[in-house]
Enzyme design. Structure first.
Site, PDB file in Angstrom:
ATOM      1  N   MET A 240       0.858  -1.187   0.000  1.00 59.83           N
ATOM      2  CA  MET A 240       0.000   0.000   0.000  1.00 59.83           C
ATOM      3  C   MET A 240       0.897   1.240   0.000  1.00 59.83           C
ATOM      4  O   MET A 240       0.463   2.328   0.407  1.00 59.83           O
ATOM      5  CB  MET A 240      -0.927  -0.006   1.216  1.00 59.83           C
ATOM      6  CG  MET A 240      -1.869  -1.213   1.235  1.00 59.83           C
ATOM      7  SD  MET A 240      -3.372  -0.957   2.188  1.00 59.83           S
ATOM      8  CE  MET A 240      -2.709  -0.647   3.799  1.00 59.83           C
ATOM      9  N   GLY A 241       2.128   1.089  -0.429  1.00 56.09           N
ATOM     10  CA  GLY A 241       3.044   2.226  -0.484  1.00 56.09           C
ATOM     11  C   GLY A 241       3.583   2.577   0.891  1.00 56.09           C
ATOM     12  O   GLY A 241       3.625   1.735   1.782  1.00 56.09           O
TER      13      GLY A 241
ATOM     14  N   LEU B 124       6.631   3.090   1.635  1.00 62.69           N
ATOM     15  CA  LEU B 124       7.631   2.026   1.749  1.00 62.69           C
ATOM     16  C   LEU B 124       8.632   2.295   2.864  1.00 62.69           C
ATOM     17  O   LEU B 124       9.058   3.425   3.081  1.00 62.69           O
ATOM     18  CB  LEU B 124       8.401   1.873   0.429  1.00 62.69           C
ATOM     19  CG  LEU B 124       7.582   1.479  -0.798  1.00 62.69           C
ATOM     20  CD1 LEU B 124       8.516   1.181  -1.967  1.00 62.69           C
ATOM     21  CD2 LEU B 124       6.674   0.289  -0.528  1.00 62.69           C
TER      22      LEU B 124
ATOM     23  N   HIS C  10       9.365  -3.352   3.594  1.00 65.38           N
ATOM     24  CA  HIS C  10       8.996  -3.599   2.192  1.00 65.38           C
ATOM     25  C   HIS C  10      10.255  -3.882   1.359  1.00 65.38           C
ATOM     26  O   HIS C  10      10.251  -4.741   0.490  1.00 65.38           O
ATOM     27  CB  HIS C  10       8.301  -2.373   1.591  1.00 65.38           C
ATOM     28  CG  HIS C  10       7.023  -1.990   2.243  1.00 65.38           C
ATOM     29  ND1 HIS C  10       6.900  -0.877   3.040  1.00 65.38           N
ATOM     30  CD2 HIS C  10       5.794  -2.570   2.207  1.00 65.38           C
ATOM     31  CE1 HIS C  10       5.657  -0.781   3.459  1.00 65.38           C
ATOM     32  NE2 HIS C  10       4.965  -1.788   2.981  1.00 65.38           N
TER      33      HIS C  10
ATOM     34  N   GLN D 120     -10.075  -2.499   3.129  1.00 61.64           N
ATOM     35  CA  GLN D 120      -9.517  -3.120   4.333  1.00 61.64           C
ATOM     36  C   GLN D 120      -9.424  -2.145   5.515  1.00 61.64           C
ATOM     37  O   GLN D 120      -8.864  -2.479   6.549  1.00 61.64           O
ATOM     38  CB  GLN D 120      -8.169  -3.776   4.037  1.00 61.64           C
ATOM     39  CG  GLN D 120      -7.046  -2.839   3.696  1.00 61.64           C
ATOM     40  CD  GLN D 120      -5.794  -3.603   3.257  1.00 61.64           C
ATOM     41  OE1 GLN D 120      -5.730  -4.118   2.137  1.00 61.64           O
ATOM     42  NE2 GLN D 120      -4.803  -3.705   4.138  1.00 61.64           N
TER      43      GLN D 120
ATOM     44  N   LYS E 169       5.222  -9.735   9.959  1.00 59.98           N
ATOM     45  CA  LYS E 169       4.705  -8.826  10.980  1.00 59.98           C
ATOM     46  C   LYS E 169       3.172  -8.865  11.003  1.00 59.98           C
ATOM     47  O   LYS E 169       2.556  -8.811  12.053  1.00 59.98           O
ATOM     48  CB  LYS E 169       5.172  -7.392  10.754  1.00 59.98           C
ATOM     49  CG  LYS E 169       4.723  -6.516  11.936  1.00 59.98           C
ATOM     50  CD  LYS E 169       5.170  -5.116  11.831  1.00 59.98           C
ATOM     51  CE  LYS E 169       4.297  -4.268  10.983  1.00 59.98           C
ATOM     52  NZ  LYS E 169       2.945  -4.015  11.416  1.00 59.98           N
TER      53      LYS E 169
ATOM     54  N   ARG F 283       2.803   2.880   9.739  1.00 63.47           N
ATOM     55  CA  ARG F 283       2.109   3.724  10.722  1.00 63.47           C
ATOM     56  C   ARG F 283       3.055   4.304  11.779  1.00 63.47           C
ATOM     57  O   ARG F 283       2.637   5.157  12.564  1.00 63.47           O
ATOM     58  CB  ARG F 283       0.989   2.934  11.398  1.00 63.47           C
ATOM     59  CG  ARG F 283      -0.129   2.583  10.430  1.00 63.47           C
ATOM     60  CD  ARG F 283      -1.356   2.030  11.115  1.00 63.47           C
ATOM     61  NE  ARG F 283      -2.487   1.980  10.202  1.00 63.47           N
ATOM     62  CZ  ARG F 283      -2.866   0.910   9.500  1.00 63.47           C
ATOM     63  NH1 ARG F 283      -2.206  -0.214   9.615  1.00 63.47           N
ATOM     64  NH2 ARG F 283      -3.893   0.980   8.683  1.00 63.47           N
TER      65      ARG F 283
HETATM   66  O1  PAF Z   1       0.128  -5.672   3.911  1.00 61.18           O
HETATM   67  C1  PAF Z   1      -0.306  -4.779   3.152  1.00 61.18           C
HETATM   68  O2  PAF Z   1       0.356  -3.795   2.844  1.00 61.18           O
HETATM   69  C2  PAF Z   1      -1.722  -4.929   2.580  1.00 61.18           C
HETATM   70  O3  PAF Z   1      -2.577  -5.503   3.502  1.00 61.18           O
HETATM   71  C3  PAF Z   1      -1.751  -5.671   1.241  1.00 61.18           C
HETATM   72  C4  PAF Z   1      -1.295  -7.110   1.387  1.00 61.18           C
HETATM   73  C5  PAF Z   1      -0.886  -4.948   0.219  1.00 61.18           C
HETATM   74  C6  PAF Z   1      -3.189  -5.696   0.702  1.00 61.18           C
HETATM   75  O4  PAF Z   1      -3.689  -4.423   0.501  1.00 61.18           O
END
Ligand code: PAF
Length: 279
Positions: A27-28, A30, A34, A58, A146, A184
């Site tokens: 979801m960016g 980063l 990531h 979500q 995580k 976050r």
């Molecule tokens: O873990 C995340 O960043 C998100 O839950 C994912 C797997 C990209 C789905 O939106």
């Protein structure tokens, strides 16, 4: 790095990718966590695909969808530096076209502590991941440990729907003082960040006690909740000690691999962390 915005364009580009194709969905916002997934996938796959999509489905009402950190320019630079061949950064209607009416829900996910605390969250994750796997058809998809329950839910859906993809679990990346990396963490104040260390410190204390022979689930959970609850800015959501596949809570003695996880709000920021305990 090619940046594609439409479902039709990624479907067409998929055929040209050298196998095996690795996917890192994000979801960016980063961070090193990531980047460790991207690095691993880059090393193991012939082509590296990433996705960048902040998935509204979500986030629950009152959660941080609107203020979730977004900086596409920075993310694109980091994706390119990590060796991503193809970035899929779709608009909302490419994932949820008009009339979209299908939700993928893994039975039981909402009965486990993280799912109970975030109603609808795992259905949102399972749905978007299913769409991404269907559009990008990777041979391998990489997720961080995580988000332990997320990993369990995705593993379940891939098995249950017989999706031809290998789910690769990657170790949690931590700051040197133990704080698990999370997009976050940017919300934390200096004092909040200090108190947030109680999550990893509690898990470490329980891990050490487990290594020293403590097996009682209640006592192990207690070691984590004690640490977190002693912090004035922290509001404990749950401490869970579940079996290795996170299907149910352990009562009594831990006799096989287990996942000890914790969630808390620290100064309003919701954080999660976990460790695996192996006898
Ligand atoms: O873990 C995340 O960043 C998100 O839950 C994912 C797997 C990209 C789905 O939106």
């Amino acid at each position: 790095m090619r940046v594609l915005r439409t479902a039709a364009a990624v479907r067409a580009a998929r055929a040209e990718l050298a196998p095996p194709v690795g996917l890192v969905p994000t979801m960016g916002a980063l961070h090193e966590g990531h980047l460790s997934l991207l690095l691993r996938a880059r090393g193991e796959c012939g082509s590296l695909v990433a996705s960048l999509f902040v998935n509204p489905a979500q986030f629950g009402p009152g959660e941080d969808f609107a203020r979730y950190p977004r900086d596409e320019e920075r993310d694109c630079r980091l994706f390119a530096e990590a060796g991503v061949d193809l970035l899929f950064a779709p608009a909302l209607e490419e994932i949820y076209p008009s009339g979209h009416a299908t939700t993928v829900a893994v039975t039981g996910a909402e009965e486990r502590p993280e799912g109970r605390s975030r109603p609808g969250h795992f259905a949102g994750v399972a749905t978007v991941v299913t769409v991404l796997l269907s559009l990008l058809a990777p041979d391998r998809a990489y997720f961080g440990e995580k988000d332990a329950q997320q990993l369990a839910v995705i593993g379940r859906l891939v098995r249950d729907l017989a999706l031809p993809v290998e789910v690769v679990a990657c170790a949690t990346v931590r700051e040197p003082d133990g704080l698990a990396l999370s997009s976050r963490n940017v919300y934390l104040s200096v004092e909040g960040r200090r108190q947030a260390l109680s999550l990893s410190a509690g898990l470490r204390a329980a891990e050490a006690a487990f290594a020293g022979g403590m097996r009682d689930a209640e006592q192990l959970r207690g070691l984590v909740s004690e640490r977190v609850s002693s912090q004035p800015l922290a509001v404990l959501d749950y401490v869970s000690l579940a079996d290795g596949e996170m299907r149910g809570e352990i009562e009594g003695a831990v006799s096989a691999e287990a996942v000890l996880s914790v969630a808390a709000r620290v100064g309003g920021t919701r954080l999660i962390d976990n460790v695996r305990l192996r006898p």
